[in-house]
Scaffold this motif. Structure first.
Motif, PDB file in Angstrom:
ATOM      1  N   LEU A 152       0.403  -7.674   9.012  1.00  0.00           N
ATOM      2  CA  LEU A 152      -0.958  -8.183   8.859  1.00  0.00           C
ATOM      3  C   LEU A 152      -2.048  -7.231   9.353  1.00  0.00           C
ATOM      4  CD1 LEU A 152      -0.237 -11.759  10.306  1.00  0.00           C
ATOM      5  CD2 LEU A 152      -0.699 -11.225   7.900  1.00  0.00           C
ATOM      6  N   ASN A 153      -1.731  -6.154  10.059  1.00  0.00           N
ATOM      7  CA  ASN A 153      -2.749  -5.472  10.856  1.00  0.00           C
ATOM      8  C   ASN A 153      -2.904  -3.963  10.683  1.00  0.00           C
ATOM      9  OD1 ASN A 153      -0.155  -5.321  12.134  1.00  0.00           O
ATOM     10  ND2 ASN A 153      -1.139  -4.756  14.055  1.00  0.00           N
ATOM     11  N   PRO A 154      -2.968  -3.434   9.460  1.00  0.00           N
ATOM     12  CA  PRO A 154      -3.215  -1.993   9.342  1.00  0.00           C
ATOM     13  C   PRO A 154      -4.657  -1.634   9.701  1.00  0.00           C
ATOM     14  CG  PRO A 154      -3.262  -2.981   7.182  1.00  0.00           C
ATOM     15  CD  PRO A 154      -2.850  -4.072   8.140  1.00  0.00           C
ATOM     16  N   VAL A 155      -4.829  -0.462  10.323  1.00  0.00           N
ATOM     17  CA  VAL A 155      -6.180   0.064  10.563  1.00  0.00           C
ATOM     18  C   VAL A 155      -6.582   1.031   9.455  1.00  0.00           C
ATOM     19  CG1 VAL A 155      -6.128  -0.213  13.068  1.00  0.00           C
ATOM     20  CG2 VAL A 155      -5.343   1.933  12.060  1.00  0.00           C
ATOM     21  N   LEU A 156      -5.589   1.683   8.862  1.00  0.00           N
ATOM     22  CA  LEU A 156      -5.812   2.686   7.817  1.00  0.00           C
ATOM     23  C   LEU A 156      -4.901   2.395   6.642  1.00  0.00           C
ATOM     24  CD1 LEU A 156      -6.632   5.531   6.639  1.00  0.00           C
ATOM     25  CD2 LEU A 156      -4.844   6.487   8.090  1.00  0.00           C
ATOM     26  N   ILE A 157      -5.481   2.403   5.433  1.00  0.00           N
ATOM     27  CA  ILE A 157      -4.695   2.274   4.201  1.00  0.00           C
ATOM     28  C   ILE A 157      -5.063   3.418   3.274  1.00  0.00           C
ATOM     29  CG2 ILE A 157      -4.276   0.883   2.124  1.00  0.00           C
ATOM     30  CD1 ILE A 157      -4.779  -1.617   3.793  1.00  0.00           C
ATOM     31  N   VAL A 158      -4.040   4.053   2.700  1.00  0.00           N
ATOM     32  CA  VAL A 158      -4.237   5.105   1.709  1.00  0.00           C
ATOM     33  C   VAL A 158      -3.592   4.660   0.405  1.00  0.00           C
ATOM     34  CG1 VAL A 158      -3.898   7.541   1.135  1.00  0.00           C
ATOM     35  CG2 VAL A 158      -4.094   6.858   3.541  1.00  0.00           C
ATOM     36  N   GLU A 159      -4.348   4.745  -0.679  1.00  0.00           N
ATOM     37  CA  GLU A 159      -3.813   4.476  -2.011  1.00  0.00           C
ATOM     38  C   GLU A 159      -3.960   5.738  -2.860  1.00  0.00           C
ATOM     39  OE1 GLU A 159      -2.131   1.925  -2.787  1.00  0.00           O
ATOM     40  OE2 GLU A 159      -2.949   0.108  -1.896  1.00  0.00           O
ATOM     41  N   VAL A 160      -2.899   6.089  -3.572  1.00  0.00           N
ATOM     42  CA  VAL A 160      -2.941   7.191  -4.521  1.00  0.00           C
ATOM     43  C   VAL A 160      -3.289   6.587  -5.873  1.00  0.00           C
ATOM     44  CG1 VAL A 160      -1.673   9.093  -5.576  1.00  0.00           C
ATOM     45  CG2 VAL A 160      -1.230   8.472  -3.177  1.00  0.00           C
ATOM     46  N   PRO A 201       0.833  -1.210   0.000  1.00  0.00           N
ATOM     47  CA  PRO A 201       0.000   0.000   0.000  1.00  0.00           C
ATOM     48  C   PRO A 201       0.866   1.258   0.000  1.00  0.00           C
ATOM     49  CG  PRO A 201      -0.765  -1.568   1.652  1.00  0.00           C
ATOM     50  CD  PRO A 201       0.556  -2.070   1.146  1.00  0.00           C
ATOM     51  N   ASP A 202       0.342   2.325  -0.583  1.00  0.00           N
ATOM     52  CA  ASP A 202       1.101   3.576  -0.622  1.00  0.00           C
ATOM     53  C   ASP A 202       1.392   4.077   0.788  1.00  0.00           C
ATOM     54  OD1 ASP A 202       1.333   3.737  -3.410  1.00  0.00           O
ATOM     55  OD2 ASP A 202      -0.667   4.614  -3.584  1.00  0.00           O
ATOM     56  N   VAL A 203       0.384   4.075   1.645  1.00  0.00           N
ATOM     57  CA  VAL A 203       0.552   4.480   3.048  1.00  0.00           C
ATOM     58  C   VAL A 203      -0.345   3.580   3.890  1.00  0.00           C
ATOM     59  CG1 VAL A 203       0.223   6.324   4.758  1.00  0.00           C
ATOM     60  CG2 VAL A 203       1.028   6.897   2.453  1.00  0.00           C
ATOM     61  N   MET A 204       0.158   3.110   5.018  1.00  0.00           N
ATOM     62  CA  MET A 204      -0.699   2.384   5.953  1.00  0.00           C
ATOM     63  C   MET A 204      -0.300   2.728   7.382  1.00  0.00           C
ATOM     64  SD  MET A 204       0.424  -1.579   5.360  1.00  0.00           S
ATOM     65  CE  MET A 204       2.130  -1.999   5.016  1.00  0.00           C
ATOM     66  N   VAL A 205      -1.292   2.659   8.259  1.00  0.00           N
ATOM     67  CA  VAL A 205      -1.088   2.983   9.664  1.00  0.00           C
ATOM     68  C   VAL A 205      -1.524   1.789  10.494  1.00  0.00           C
ATOM     69  CG1 VAL A 205      -1.753   4.512  11.566  1.00  0.00           C
ATOM     70  CG2 VAL A 205      -1.416   5.458   9.264  1.00  0.00           C
ATOM     71  N   ILE A 206      -0.724   1.475  11.505  1.00  0.00           N
ATOM     72  CA  ILE A 206      -0.995   0.366  12.417  1.00  0.00           C
ATOM     73  C   ILE A 206      -1.267   0.931  13.801  1.00  0.00           C
ATOM     74  CG2 ILE A 206       0.092  -1.608  13.568  1.00  0.00           C
ATOM     75  CD1 ILE A 206       1.648  -2.004  10.951  1.00  0.00           C
ATOM     76  N   ALA A 207      -2.232   0.357  14.483  1.00  0.00           N
ATOM     77  CA  ALA A 207      -2.492   0.718  15.871  1.00  0.00           C
ATOM     78  C   ALA A 207      -1.740  -0.254  16.769  1.00  0.00           C
ATOM     79  CB  ALA A 207      -3.992   0.659  16.170  1.00  0.00           C
ATOM     80  N   GLY A 208      -0.959   0.270  17.697  1.00  0.00           N
ATOM     81  CA  GLY A 208      -0.180  -0.588  18.576  1.00  0.00           C
ATOM     82  C   GLY A 208       1.005  -1.190  17.854  1.00  0.00           C
ATOM     83  N   ASP A 209       1.325  -2.432  18.189  1.00  0.00           N
ATOM     84  CA  ASP A 209       2.491  -3.092  17.597  1.00  0.00           C
ATOM     85  C   ASP A 209       2.126  -3.784  16.290  1.00  0.00           C
ATOM     86  OD1 ASP A 209       4.141  -2.408  19.756  1.00  0.00           O
ATOM     87  OD2 ASP A 209       3.440  -4.149  20.906  1.00  0.00           O
ATOM     88  N   PRO A 210       3.057  -3.806  15.337  1.00  0.00           N
ATOM     89  CA  PRO A 210       2.798  -4.557  14.106  1.00  0.00           C
ATOM     90  C   PRO A 210       2.725  -6.050  14.387  1.00  0.00           C
ATOM     91  CG  PRO A 210       4.998  -3.545  14.040  1.00  0.00           C
ATOM     92  CD  PRO A 210       4.368  -3.152  15.334  1.00  0.00           C
ATOM     93  N   ILE A 211       1.814  -6.710  13.680  1.00  0.00           N
ATOM     94  CA  ILE A 211       1.744  -8.171  13.721  1.00  0.00           C
ATOM     95  C   ILE A 211       2.396  -8.669  12.434  1.00  0.00           C
ATOM     96  CG2 ILE A 211       0.245 -10.186  13.774  1.00  0.00           C
ATOM     97  CD1 ILE A 211      -1.857  -8.431  15.182  1.00  0.00           C
ATOM     98  N   PHE A 212       3.438  -9.472  12.592  1.00  0.00           N
ATOM     99  CA  PHE A 212       4.191  -9.941  11.437  1.00  0.00           C
ATOM    100  C   PHE A 212       3.687 -11.305  10.978  1.00  0.00           C
ATOM    101  CE2 PHE A 212       7.161  -7.101  13.670  1.00  0.00           C
ATOM    102  CZ  PHE A 212       7.458  -6.225  12.639  1.00  0.00           C
ATOM    103  N   ASN A 213       3.707 -11.520   9.680  1.00  0.00           N
ATOM    104  CA  ASN A 213       3.313 -12.800   9.108  1.00  0.00           C
ATOM    105  C   ASN A 213       4.470 -13.784   9.211  1.00  0.00           C
ATOM    106  OD1 ASN A 213       1.626 -14.599   7.656  1.00  0.00           O
ATOM    107  ND2 ASN A 213       2.711 -14.104   5.766  1.00  0.00           N
ATOM    108  N   ASP A 214       4.209 -14.942   9.760  1.00  0.00           N
ATOM    109  CA  ASP A 214       5.217 -16.001   9.885  1.00  0.00           C
ATOM    110  C   ASP A 214       6.488 -15.529  10.594  1.00  0.00           C
ATOM    111  OD1 ASP A 214       3.559 -17.789   8.620  1.00  0.00           O
ATOM    112  OD2 ASP A 214       4.473 -17.526   6.643  1.00  0.00           O
ATOM    113  N   GLY A 215       6.362 -14.546  11.477  1.00  0.00           N
ATOM    114  CA  GLY A 215       7.528 -14.057  12.212  1.00  0.00           C
ATOM    115  C   GLY A 215       8.504 -13.246  11.384  1.00  0.00           C
ATOM    116  N   ARG A 216       8.126 -12.912  10.146  1.00  0.00           N
ATOM    117  CA  ARG A 216       9.007 -12.137   9.267  1.00  0.00           C
ATOM    118  C   ARG A 216       8.962 -10.662   9.664  1.00  0.00           C
ATOM    119  NH1 ARG A 216      10.571 -14.681   4.647  1.00  0.00           N
ATOM    120  NH2 ARG A 216      10.867 -12.677   3.641  1.00  0.00           N
ATOM    121  N   LYS A 217       9.976  -9.900   9.260  1.00  0.00           N
ATOM    122  CA  LYS A 217      10.013  -8.475   9.547  1.00  0.00           C
ATOM    123  C   LYS A 217       9.663  -7.632   8.322  1.00  0.00           C
ATOM    124  CE  LYS A 217      11.298  -9.055  13.789  1.00  0.00           C
ATOM    125  NZ  LYS A 217      10.298  -8.912  14.841  1.00  0.00           N
ATOM    126  N   ASP A 218       9.274  -8.289   7.218  1.00  0.00           N
ATOM    127  CA  ASP A 218       8.955  -7.551   5.991  1.00  0.00           C
ATOM    128  C   ASP A 218       7.514  -7.769   5.525  1.00  0.00           C
ATOM    129  OD1 ASP A 218       9.250 -10.186   5.252  1.00  0.00           O
ATOM    130  OD2 ASP A 218      10.598  -9.802   3.569  1.00  0.00           O
TER     131      ASP A 218
END
Length: 199
Positions: free
Chosen positions: A103-111, A83-100
């Motif tokens: 899983l958990n944005p509350v807000l997504i902005v697309e241009v 996504p162009d911009v995304m915002v997470i509330a609290g801590d990021p939840i990572f997929n499969d323990g990866r750092k890249d």
């Protein structure tokens, strides 16, 4: 007679390995790897403005803003996207323990761009809605002062709002901050303005 070549399908691990060394970012679409198109200068300016100002507005609050170099994983549809911009509330939840992959944005902005606007408004929004934490989707038109917004209500319906014109103020409901259109579109030059200057 045209001979259609067999399309190659990739596992998620194969995609991740290729993406680590790829020259350009690619989306993962349930086995298919799709190269992302390059953005225009207006596209880049809007992302920069949103990242800088929205990021500053969220400083000291329990939110974290990321822009288009962090991958979002959508488990239900087996999609990896940026996504162009995304915002997470609290801590990021990572997929499969990866750092890249998060899983958990509350807000997504697309241009919106001409080549992706229909996909962003329809299919991509449907994919994003499968994310439990997702509460707000904002689409910014790069050709005019026009922002559309979808906000998830407590009854799980989606409320539509539209902001038009340079004097409007966009209220980001999920994070309770506002940005003026002039801030979002700072230094953006629309095609009609470019034509007027050249004439």
């Amino acid at each position: 007679m045209l001979v259609q070549s067999k399309q190659k399908f990739y596992t998620l691990d194969e995609y991740r390995e290729l993406e680590e060394t790829a020259e350009f970012r690619n989306e993962y679409r349930d086995g298919e790897i799709v190269q992302m198109t390059g953005g225009t200068i207006n596209h880049s300016r809007i992302i920069r403005n949103l990242s800088r100002i929205l990021g500053n507005l969220l400083e000291g609050q329990p939110y974290e803003l990321f822009h288009n170099d962090l991958r979002l994983w959508i488990p239900r549809y087996r999609r990896g996207t940026y996504p162009d911009v995304m915002v997470i509330a609290g801590d990021p939840i990572f997929n499969d323990g990866r750092k890249d992959e998060i899983l958990n944005p509350v807000l997504i902005v697309e241009v919106l761009s001409k080549s992706t606007k229909d996909f962003d408004k329809e299919d991509k929004f449907r994919f994003y809605r499968s994310i439990p934490e997702f509460r707000e989707y904002v689409l910014v038109n790069q050709s005019e002062f026009l922002v559309t917004q979808y906000i998830k209500t407590e009854s799980n319906d989606w409320l539509f709002r539209e902001y038009e014109g340079e004097s409007a103020t966009v209220s980001f409901a999920s994070v309770e901050v506002q940005m003026s259109m002039s801030e979002i579109y700072a230094k953006v030059v629309f095609e009609t303005q470019e034509t007027e200057v050249q004439a």
